[in-house]
Design a protein around this motif. Structure first.
Motif, short mmCIF file in Angstrom:
data_model
loop_
_atom_site.label_atom_id
_atom_site.label_comp_id
_atom_site.label_asym_id
_atom_site.label_seq_id
_atom_site.Cartn_x
_atom_site.Cartn_y
_atom_site.Cartn_z
N PHE A 188 -1.55 -14.47 -10.51
CA PHE A 188 -0.99 -13.15 -10.22
C PHE A 188 0.08 -13.29 -9.16
O PHE A 188 0.09 -14.26 -8.39
CB PHE A 188 -2.07 -12.15 -9.76
CG PHE A 188 -2.73 -12.51 -8.44
CD1 PHE A 188 -2.17 -12.13 -7.22
CD2 PHE A 188 -3.92 -13.22 -8.42
CE1 PHE A 188 -2.77 -12.45 -6.02
CE2 PHE A 188 -4.53 -13.55 -7.23
CZ PHE A 188 -3.96 -13.17 -6.03
N SER A 189 0.97 -12.32 -9.10
CA SER A 189 1.98 -12.28 -8.03
C SER A 189 1.60 -11.20 -7.03
O SER A 189 0.81 -10.30 -7.34
CB SER A 189 3.36 -11.98 -8.62
OG SER A 189 3.41 -10.65 -9.11
N SER A 190 2.18 -11.29 -5.85
CA SER A 190 1.92 -10.26 -4.85
C SER A 190 2.40 -8.90 -5.32
O SER A 190 1.79 -7.86 -5.02
CB SER A 190 2.58 -10.63 -3.52
OG SER A 190 3.98 -10.80 -3.69
N VAL A 191 3.47 -8.89 -6.11
CA VAL A 191 4.01 -7.63 -6.65
C VAL A 191 3.02 -7.00 -7.63
O VAL A 191 2.77 -5.79 -7.59
CB VAL A 191 5.38 -7.87 -7.34
CG1 VAL A 191 5.85 -6.59 -8.04
CG2 VAL A 191 6.41 -8.31 -6.31
N LYS A 211 -1.16 -2.70 -8.54
CA LYS A 211 -2.53 -2.27 -8.85
C LYS A 211 -3.11 -1.43 -7.71
O LYS A 211 -3.77 -0.41 -7.95
CB LYS A 211 -3.41 -3.49 -9.09
CG LYS A 211 -3.04 -4.33 -10.30
CD LYS A 211 -3.43 -3.65 -11.59
CE LYS A 211 -3.22 -4.55 -12.79
NZ LYS A 211 -3.56 -3.88 -14.07
N MET A 212 -2.87 -1.87 -6.47
CA MET A 212 -3.43 -1.16 -5.32
C MET A 212 -2.71 0.16 -5.08
O MET A 212 -3.32 1.15 -4.66
CB MET A 212 -3.38 -2.05 -4.09
CG MET A 212 -4.22 -3.32 -4.21
SD MET A 212 -5.95 -3.03 -4.70
CE MET A 212 -6.57 -2.22 -3.22
N PHE A 213 -1.40 0.21 -5.35
CA PHE A 213 -0.67 1.48 -5.24
C PHE A 213 -1.24 2.51 -6.22
O PHE A 213 -1.32 3.70 -5.91
CB PHE A 213 0.82 1.27 -5.53
CG PHE A 213 1.57 0.55 -4.44
CD1 PHE A 213 1.17 0.63 -3.12
CD2 PHE A 213 2.69 -0.21 -4.75
CE1 PHE A 213 1.86 -0.05 -2.12
CE2 PHE A 213 3.39 -0.88 -3.76
CZ PHE A 213 2.97 -0.80 -2.44
N ALA A 214 -1.63 2.04 -7.40
CA ALA A 214 -2.20 2.95 -8.40
C ALA A 214 -3.52 3.54 -7.91
O ALA A 214 -3.85 4.69 -8.25
CB ALA A 214 -2.41 2.22 -9.72
N ARG A 223 3.30 3.16 2.91
CA ARG A 223 3.48 1.98 3.74
C ARG A 223 2.15 1.38 4.20
O ARG A 223 1.99 0.16 4.23
CB ARG A 223 4.35 2.32 4.96
CG ARG A 223 4.66 1.09 5.82
CD ARG A 223 5.52 1.42 7.02
NE ARG A 223 5.82 0.21 7.78
CZ ARG A 223 4.98 -0.34 8.65
NH1 ARG A 223 3.80 0.19 8.87
NH2 ARG A 223 5.34 -1.45 9.30
N ARG A 224 1.18 2.22 4.54
CA ARG A 224 -0.11 1.72 5.01
C ARG A 224 -0.77 0.84 3.95
O ARG A 224 -1.38 -0.18 4.26
CB ARG A 224 -1.02 2.89 5.37
CG ARG A 224 -2.39 2.48 5.90
CD ARG A 224 -3.21 3.70 6.30
NE ARG A 224 -2.60 4.38 7.44
CZ ARG A 224 -2.83 4.05 8.72
NH1 ARG A 224 -3.64 3.03 9.00
NH2 ARG A 224 -2.27 4.71 9.69
N VAL A 225 -0.64 1.24 2.69
CA VAL A 225 -1.21 0.44 1.60
C VAL A 225 -0.47 -0.89 1.48
O VAL A 225 -1.09 -1.95 1.33
CB VAL A 225 -1.15 1.22 0.27
CG1 VAL A 225 -1.66 0.36 -0.88
CG2 VAL A 225 -1.98 2.51 0.38
#
Length: 235
Positions: free
Chosen positions: A119-122, A127-130, A136-138
């Motif tokens: 996986f890439s950091s992007v 996934k975490m933004f979803a 910014r905190r996320v």
């Protein structure tokens, strides 16, 4: 309502080890607070960053939620005789209990590794933004957890992606049963099929399986469904 994040500072395994060891023998919380602050100075120069790391470390091992105190106390006892891989599993479990963000990120990283082998950091951030919202905190916390994964040597850094590092074997029955209880509580699940445990995405750094006889030796409720499905649940 926005979901809480909270994990905004990279940790290293030796920092967590230090907190557990000193927690077991500190005479007061203030003494532990001062000792940890002094210890972290070797890794973290900035006072604010050091305070952030200390807050996270204390939430993981010291200022745990009341319903997790008994699990924490058992973990401290297991820590005394654990090897390096087993100590990491104890930290991993306590981090899952303390920070849903950590648990979710481990789960998403594990799913991507199962699907693609890397996986890439992007990808992981997306996934975490979803789950937590694109804020910014996320983004900061994704970087902090990913940095912690790297410091734990649970992912292998490639050119632009991350792959699986060699899985860490866990053999001690009592420790495996402790983690199974942690997993059920952290994921708010009533039961899990024993055969599926080794495929749990959040367990991607570890080689961990539990036999029916091992499960029956612990405090979990074990039931059979059909011929070969063995379920372990909280009592």
């Amino acid at each position: 309502m926005k979901k809480a994040v909270g994990f905004d500072q990279k940790l290293q395994e030796h920092q967590l080890d230090y907190v557990v060891r000193e927690f077991a023998r500190a005479e007061s919380r203030q003494q532990l607070y001062d000792q940890v602050d002094q210890y972290l100075m070797a890794d973290i120069a900035g006072a604010k960053s050091r305070a952030n790391a200390r807050t996270i470390l204390f939430k993981i091992w010291v200022l745990v939620d009341e319903e997790h105190v008994e699990l924490r106390d058992r973990a401290v006892q297991l820590f005394q005789t654990a090897d390096k891989e087993e100590r990491l599993l104890l930290h991993w479990g306590m981090m899952m209990l303390a920070y849903p963000f950590w648990r979710d990120m481990a789960d998403q990283a594990g799913r991507l590794l199962q699907l693609h082998g890397e996986f890439s950091s992007v990808q992981l951030a997306r996934k975490m933004f979803a789950l937590y919202g694109e804020r910014r905190r996320v983004s900061v916390s994704v970087g902090a957890v990913l940095g912690t994964f790297k410091s734990f040597d649970v992912i292998a850094e490639q050119k632009k992606t991350y792959g699986s590092a060699e899985k860490k074997p866990i053999r001690q029955t009592e420790l495996k049963l402790w983690f199974l209880e942690v997993l059920l509580r952290a994921a708010e699940r009533s039961a899990i099929e024993l055969k599926q445990l080794e495929n749990e995405p959040c367990l991607f750094p570890f080689a961990l399986d539990i036999t029916e006889s091992e499960a029956r030796s612990g405090r979990l409720q074990i039931t059979r469904q059909g011929l070969d499905m063995v379920m372990a649940g909280l009592t």
